[in-house]
Design an enzyme around this catalytic site. Structure first.
Site, PDB file in Angstrom:
ATOM      1  N   ILE A 157     -29.421  15.240 -75.063  1.00  0.00           N
ATOM      2  CA  ILE A 157     -30.180  15.945 -76.093  1.00  0.00           C
ATOM      3  C   ILE A 157     -29.320  17.118 -76.563  1.00  0.00           C
ATOM      4  CG2 ILE A 157     -32.494  15.244 -75.380  1.00  0.00           C
ATOM      5  CD1 ILE A 157     -32.781  17.728 -73.753  1.00  0.00           C
ATOM      6  N   ASP A 158     -29.586  17.581 -77.764  1.00  0.00           N
ATOM      7  CA  ASP A 158     -28.751  18.607 -78.372  1.00  0.00           C
ATOM      8  C   ASP A 158     -28.747  19.900 -77.557  1.00  0.00           C
ATOM      9  OD1 ASP A 158     -28.309  16.851 -80.453  1.00  0.00           O
ATOM     10  OD2 ASP A 158     -29.869  17.711 -81.731  1.00  0.00           O
ATOM     11  N   ARG A 159     -27.715  20.686 -77.775  1.00  0.00           N
ATOM     12  CA  ARG A 159     -27.549  21.956 -77.072  1.00  0.00           C
ATOM     13  C   ARG A 159     -28.790  22.842 -77.175  1.00  0.00           C
ATOM     14  NH1 ARG A 159     -22.756  26.451 -78.262  1.00  0.00           N
ATOM     15  NH2 ARG A 159     -23.594  28.068 -76.915  1.00  0.00           N
TER      16      ARG A 159
END
Length: 306
Positions: free
Chosen positions: A137-139
Site C-alpha cells: 500500500i502507498d507510503r
C-alpha cells in the site's frame, strides 16, 4: 545475489525492460538493460529480450551484485502486529512508512522492521529487497498489510490476489458530495502518458480495474466512503475517485494542490483484509482501527456539518 519476481495481475502487460525499471528501482536502468542485452534475465526458465511482454504468473529471475544485500538491514522498528503465525504476519502500517526499500528509501521501511522481527523467516520470491512482500500500500496510506514468512504462504496469497478472492476494504474521505449511495468504477488504470510517476484511467494501455464504493456519511463539501477492491492496480482508488471528480482529501498528486486541512498525503485507510489461510484453508479477516488523524478529521467535519 539472485533476484526473483513473480508477476502479479497488476504488473502484467508491460515490456520487460519497462517492467524491471519500475519494479527494481534499486538498480539503474543501464544495469538492467545490460542484463537483458547479455541474456542474463530469465522468464519461466527461458532467456528473454528487452521487448518481451510480461504476463501474470511469469517468474522472472536474474543475478544482481552481492552489494545489494548490504543495503537492507534489520531495524528495530515498532510494528503494530494484528496477527502472526508460522506462515503469515499482518501489520497495521502507519502513515509515512514505505513498504519496501527503493531508491531514496533504504532504511525505515516495513521490510527493515520485518527483517528485525522475523529474522530469517520471510519468503524470498520477490527478491532480497522485498522479502515477504506479496502486495503493498502507498507510503501515506495506512492500514492492514499481509507479509509471508515462507514461499508456500507467498504463493497461496499471490494466487488469491490473482483470483480476486481476498477481501480488501478501504475507507477514504473525498472532495465533494457524492449523490448516489453506492456505485462501481470500472475503468482501466495505467501509466500516465506524460508523467511516468503518475497513473491514470488509460483506455488504450491500461489494465482492468474495478472499484466498488459506498457512502458512509456526507459532510459539507466532503464524503466519507468505503471502497472495496476487485482488482489491485497501483493507486487504483486514488485514480478512480479522481476520475469521478471526487479526488481523495489530501491527495496532492491526483487532487487539488492546496488542501484545506493539515494532512500528510491522501486520506486513505486499508481497514479490512480477509483471506484463506495458506496452511489451514480457514477464512480469516482482520481490521485495523482508523488512525488518529482520520478520526480527528471526521470529528472536525461532523462539527462543521452541524
Amino acid at each position: 545475489m539472485k533476484q526473483e519476481i513473480l508477476v502479479t495481475e497488476e504488473m502484467a502487460g508491460d515490456r520487460i525492460d519497462k517492467f524491471l525499471s519500475e519494479q527494481c528501482e534499486e538498480f539503474t536502468r543501464s544495469f538492467l538493460q545490460k542484463l537483458l542485452k547479455s541474456g542474463e534475465v530469465w522468464v519461466n526458465g527461458k532467456q528473454v529480450k528487452a521487448s518481451f511482454k510480461v504476463s501474470e504468473g511469469d517468474f522472472i529471475s536474474f543475478e544482481a551484485p552481492e552489494a545489494v544485500e548490504s543495503m537492507i538491514l534489520p531495524e528495530d522498528i515498532p510494528l503494530d502486529i494484528l496477527y502472526e503465525d508460522h506462515d503469515v504476519i499482518l501489520v497495521n502500517k502507519p502513515k509515512g512508512m514505505v513498504v519496501h526499500p527503493a531508491a531514496g528509501h533504504y532504511t525505515g521501511t516495513l521490510v527493515n522492521g520485518l527483517l528485525y522481527h522475523c529474522r530469517e523467516d520471510l519468503s524470498g520470491i520477490n527478491g532480497v529487497l522485498r522479502p515477504g512482500i506479496v502486495h503493498r500500500i502507498d507510503r501515506d496510506t495506512t492500514g492492514v498489510l499481509i507479509a509471508c514468512k515462507n514461499d508456500m504462504a507467498h504463493n497461496s496469497i499471490a494466487a488469491q490476489l490473482k483470483e480476486h478472492t481476498i477481501t480488501r476494504r478501504y475507507e477514504a474521505i473525498v472532495h465533494g458530495v457524492i449523490k448516489e449511495d453506492e456505485g462501481v468504477v470500472d475503468a482501466p488504470v495505467g501509466r500516465h502518458p506524460r508523467d511516468r510517476k503518475k497513473m491514470c484511467v488509460n483506455y488504450q494501455n491500461g489494465k482492468t480495474a474495478v472499484t466498488h464504493y459506498r457512502v458512509l456519511k456526507r459532510f459539507q463539501g466532503f464524503t466519507h466512503i468505503e471502497c472495496r477492491l476487485e482488482t489491485g492496480r497501483t493507486h487504483q482508488i486514488r485514480v478512480h475517485m479522481a476520475h469521478l471528480g471526487h479526488p481523495l482529501l489530501g491527495d496532492a498528486v491526483y487532487g487539488p494542490a492546496k488542501c484545506p486541512y493539515a494532512l500528510e498525503g491522501q486520506t486513505l485507510h486499508a481497514g479490512i483484509l480477509g483471506f484463506l489461510h495458506p496452511r489451514t484453508g480457514e477464512y480469516l479477516e482482520f481490521r485495523a482501527p482508523r488512525p488518529e488523524y482520520f478520526e480527528r478529521l471526521l470529528m472536525v467535519l461532523t462539527e462543521k456539518n452541524r
